[in-house]
Design a protein around this motif. Structure first.
Motif, PDB file in Angstrom:
ATOM      1  N   ASP A 232      36.340 -13.143   3.165  1.00  0.00           N
ATOM      2  CA  ASP A 232      37.359 -12.511   2.314  1.00  0.00           C
ATOM      3  C   ASP A 232      38.495 -11.867   3.072  1.00  0.00           C
ATOM      4  O   ASP A 232      39.405 -11.301   2.452  1.00  0.00           O
ATOM      5  CB  ASP A 232      36.699 -11.442   1.427  1.00  0.00           C
ATOM      6  CG  ASP A 232      35.792 -12.058   0.381  1.00  0.00           C
ATOM      7  OD1 ASP A 232      36.191 -13.076  -0.213  1.00  0.00           O
ATOM      8  OD2 ASP A 232      34.684 -11.536   0.176  1.00  0.00           O
TER       9      ASP A 232
ATOM     10  N   ALA B  15      33.238 -18.832  -4.665  1.00  0.00           N
ATOM     11  CA  ALA B  15      33.653 -18.238  -3.398  1.00  0.00           C
ATOM     12  C   ALA B  15      33.328 -19.154  -2.229  1.00  0.00           C
ATOM     13  O   ALA B  15      33.851 -18.994  -1.138  1.00  0.00           O
ATOM     14  CB  ALA B  15      32.958 -16.894  -3.210  1.00  0.00           C
TER      15      ALA B  15
ATOM     16  N   SER C 283      37.846 -11.619  -6.654  1.00  0.00           N
ATOM     17  CA  SER C 283      36.673 -12.206  -6.028  1.00  0.00           C
ATOM     18  C   SER C 283      36.382 -13.567  -6.648  1.00  0.00           C
ATOM     19  O   SER C 283      36.082 -13.672  -7.829  1.00  0.00           O
ATOM     20  CB  SER C 283      35.472 -11.272  -6.234  1.00  0.00           C
ATOM     21  OG  SER C 283      34.309 -12.038  -6.397  1.00  0.00           O
TER      22      SER C 283
ATOM     23  N   LEU D 286      33.729  -9.342  -1.243  1.00  0.00           N
ATOM     24  CA  LEU D 286      34.419  -8.705  -2.369  1.00  0.00           C
ATOM     25  C   LEU D 286      33.518  -8.600  -3.595  1.00  0.00           C
ATOM     26  O   LEU D 286      33.715  -7.724  -4.434  1.00  0.00           O
ATOM     27  CB  LEU D 286      35.690  -9.487  -2.728  1.00  0.00           C
ATOM     28  CG  LEU D 286      36.896  -9.189  -1.832  1.00  0.00           C
ATOM     29  CD1 LEU D 286      38.011 -10.183  -2.100  1.00  0.00           C
ATOM     30  CD2 LEU D 286      37.388  -7.750  -2.047  1.00  0.00           C
TER      31      LEU D 286
ATOM     32  N   THR E 244      42.031 -12.896   1.959  1.00  0.00           N
ATOM     33  CA  THR E 244      42.359 -12.394   0.622  1.00  0.00           C
ATOM     34  C   THR E 244      42.679 -10.901   0.675  1.00  0.00           C
ATOM     35  O   THR E 244      43.645 -10.429   0.062  1.00  0.00           O
ATOM     36  CB  THR E 244      41.164 -12.623  -0.335  1.00  0.00           C
ATOM     37  OG1 THR E 244      40.829 -14.003  -0.307  1.00  0.00           O
ATOM     38  CG2 THR E 244      41.496 -12.194  -1.747  1.00  0.00           C
TER      39      THR E 244
ATOM     40  N   GLN F 212      39.594 -19.627  -0.183  1.00  0.00           N
ATOM     41  CA  GLN F 212      38.341 -19.481   0.575  1.00  0.00           C
ATOM     42  C   GLN F 212      38.267 -20.538   1.673  1.00  0.00           C
ATOM     43  O   GLN F 212      37.245 -21.193   1.861  1.00  0.00           O
ATOM     44  CB  GLN F 212      37.133 -19.609  -0.371  1.00  0.00           C
ATOM     45  CG  GLN F 212      37.102 -18.587  -1.499  1.00  0.00           C
ATOM     46  CD  GLN F 212      36.748 -17.189  -1.018  1.00  0.00           C
ATOM     47  OE1 GLN F 212      36.222 -17.003   0.085  1.00  0.00           O
ATOM     48  NE2 GLN F 212      37.036 -16.174  -1.829  1.00  0.00           N
TER      49      GLN F 212
END
Lengths: 410, 280
Positions: free
Chosen positions: A398, A128, A317, A365, A401, A158
């Motif tokens: 996040d 991440a 995630s 996430l 996303t 990311q």
């Protein structure tokens, strides 16, 4: 009610693991190429010496307090508790740490060790980007060059964290081999390490890899569980009925669980990423959907096919998108001391939104997966119950996303 | 008895006064039939020992050429069992050339060590090099291989010091593989002058022939190492030939794969044969 067991009355078996060969039962160990063997053995000795050195521990404690901002709060999530209508829900607020997640706990411990060992170049892998950011941060703080390997897929999803790492002076190298996610980044970091054995320290971000990494990362992350145990005793006068954390490699979970291992009345619940659903085969739930194997230096549960080829994980995630899990979790799974469940992408997204709306906290996430199982658990335990969930990271990274998943544009 | 093929080959070459030429190719790259044809041609091109890679999805010690070879093989449907089948097919026409499998532990662990060892011995495999199984973790695998007479061949590295060396060469047989550079396959170049003392050290500790690999690509490098070692291993250079033939494309690209690999092997074999083994 769970009466707290005094430390002196606790069995000490849990703390004796891993054994001298780095094993948690059959799991863990040292499965690396011979070129790296002398290095990991040296690292094991260096870490054992540091662990026993009060000066090292004092320096680490000082950074935790003044740089990271520890201890992190224990927060009663009152509205979520009311929403679910069951057990009291507490969040261990590790998302409030400097850099926004629990990853800094480990990065600080290892960078101080790397300095003791005289290493002058730091490499890391990241999924991440939270561990990459934490590593880039401590490298900036101590003036060491830093290279972060990150799957090309993750670089794309990311972007904010890639930019943060760059601002902190780190070089982010996108990895295109395999599917360009965390496992490929870890392969590439190991290739760098084996090529630059003289000066380079590999700062692994999760409680996996060859011994001593699983034990070392667990020790650094156990500050989460130690604080949580003391805080909940102070707030409630008793231990919780359950502690809950999300699991990719499993570093935040083992950090939360470990100080509670001897408290047999406390349920330890790990939540794996079920992606599109375990039944679809597109998930990252190594314990639920995998079997034991050897990858990245340790024996543990892995997602693999009949031929022992590693299967790509899937999760919304990036931090949970890993086909393995730390070996101590495999051990806790087989011994039954910890329970492992899973949450899908959809469930995590719903929990993400619920947490933002009910508590004014935008979770990452990753812990949103843990939160997705907390509701069922709260109802199961009832109003007398107490749950501590590790809010291991914040969700700023996040938002793109999530927006995409919700069909919105930012 | 199968490990006698390795012992016999090294003994014969020692009598000739030259090093063994060991060629690594990935089993099933780019497909089963092409790979079998290539492997069948290697002894005729002057290869003394064949190192056959069995594909793994996460080859952590390999550079880009062998990573790509593994992916091509997997895409073509290769598995550990198919690789063993390839060895069995090769043995139909060659009973003498030693074959050493090389790869990673998880496919073996997944198959079960005893089941794998039995199948490998049946297929005609003589030895195994497992990159990510250091001696500390190797007891079960070694037991299984010893029971069927397949050699476990160990890797030693520039980082393996005198204190550790005895541990590394314990329970090894056939030969010892000295990794001449700290790094992944096919990237850095081996330095023959640094290799000589290392080979002598490993030989003294193990009492076995020492083959040198990682970082040998050209006939010049191969000849230089052949003067100071009992064996010279070339891998990535062959895998590059496979890739080049595929990239050139055309109707005969698979035939070109075999032709290019064998032509490269012949050139390297000539270089190795021209170099007399010096004092090791």
């Amino acid at each position: 009610m769970n009466a707290p067991v005094k430390p002196s009355e606790r069995p000490n078996d849990w703390n004796s693991l891993p054994d001298a060969r780095g094993k948690f039962g059959q799991f863990g160990g040292l499965y690396v190429a011979e070129t790296l063997m002398p290095l990991v053995l040296e690292l094991g000795e260096a870490y054992a010496a540091a662990k026993a050195d009060p000066d090292y521990q004092a320096e680490l404690a000082s950074f935790h307090r003044h740089y990271t901002g520890r201890p992190s709060p224990m927060y009663f999530a009152e509205r979520l508790t009311a929403y679910y209508g069951g057990a009291k829900i507490y969040f261990k607020r590790d998302e409030l740490n400097h850099t926004g997640s629990h990853k800094i706990n480990n990065a600080l411990g290892q960078i101080l060790l790397a300095r003791r060992m005289g290493k002058t170049r730091i490499i890391a892998e990241t999924g991440a980007g939270q561990h990459g950011v934490a590593t880039a941060t401590v490298c900036a703080r101590f003036g060491l060059p830093c290279v972060v390997y990150m799957g090309a897929t993750d670089v794309e999803r990311q972007k904010p964290n890639v930019f943060r790492m760059n601002l902190l002076g780190a070089e982010v190298r996108p990895v295109t081999s395999g599917t360009g996610t965390l496992k490929d980044a870890m392969n590439e970091a190991m290739r760098d390490w084996v090529t630059n054995v003289e000066d380079t320290y590999y700062l692994i971000g999760t409680a996996a890899g060859p011994h001593p990494y699983p034990a070392m990362v667990r020790d650094f992350q156990s500050i989460i569980g130690h604080e949580a145990r003391e805080q909940i005793l102070g707030l409630e006068g008793r231990l919780p009925d359950a502690v809950v954390a999300c699991i990719g490699g499993g570093s935040n979970a083992i950090g939360l669980f470990h100080p509670f291992l001897a408290d047999e009345g406390v349920r330890l619940i790990g939540v794996e990423a079920a992606g599109h659903g375990i039944e679809t085969g597109e998930h990252a739930a190594s314990l639920t959907g995998g079997r034991p194997g050897v990858l990245h230096g340790n024996k543990t549960y892995l997602l693999q096919d009949d031929d022992g080829q590693i299967i790509d994980a899937h999760s919304i995630s990036a931090g949970l998108d890993y086909p393995g899990i730390g070996p101590e979790h495999s051990f806790l799974h087989e011994t039954g001391r910890a329970e492992y469940v899973s949450a899908t992408d959809k469930e995590a997204l719903a929990a993400f939104q619920l947490c933002a709306e009910q508590e004014g906290i935008i979770p990452a996430l990753e812990p949103a997966h843990a939160l997705a199982r907390v509701g069922d658990l709260a109802r199961e335990l009832g109003k007398d119950g107490i749950i501590v969930m590790n809010m291991c990271g914040r969700g700023d990274k996040d938002i793109f996303t999530v927006a995409e998943a919700l069909g919105r544009t930012i | 008895m199968s490990h006698n093929r390795i012992d016999k080959r090294f003994a014969a070459l020692a009598a000739e006064g030259r090093a063994a030429f060991v060629a690594y190719v990935m089993g099933g790259d780019p497909d089963y039939d092409t790979s079998l044809k290539t492997v069948q041609g290697l002894p005729g091109a002057g290869v003394d020992i064949i190192e056959l890679g069995y594909a793994f999805s996460d080859p952590m010690a390999e550079g880009p050429p062998i990573q790509r070879a593994a992916l091509r093989a997997l895409k073509a449907g290769m598995t550990l069992n198919r690789t063993l089948q390839l060895v069995a097919d090769f043995r139909k026409s060659d009973a003498d050339t030693p074959i050493v499998l090389m790869g990673y532990l998880n496919p073996l662990f997944s198959a079960g060590y005893e089941a794998f060892a039995a199948r490998a011995a049946d297929a005609g495999v003589d030895g195994l090099i497992c990159v990510d199984c250091p001696p500390e973790e190797a007891d079960e695998l070694t037991d299984a291989l010893e029971a069927v007479g397949v050699s476990l061949i160990r890797l030693t590295a520039p980082t393996t010091d005198d204190k550790r060396l005895p541990t590394v060469v314990k329970r090894t047989s056939g030969f010892v593989y000295y990794v001449s550079v700290a790094g992944v396959t096919g990237v850095k170049s081996a330095d023959a002058s640094a290799v000589a003392p290392a080979v002598a050290r490993v030989k003294a500790a193990s009492g076995l022939p020492v083959a040198v690999g990682f970082g040998i690509r050209t006939p010049e490098q191969a000849a230089a190492v052949a003067k100071v070692a009992d064996g010279v291993v070339v891998g990535s250079a062959f895998v590059d030939e496979v890739q080049a033939a595929l990239e050139a494309g055309g109707e005969n690209s698979n035939e070109n794969v075999t032709a290019r690999v064998l032509s490269k092997a012949a050139a390297l074999a000539k270089a190795v044969r021209s170099a007399r083994v010096g004092k090791a």
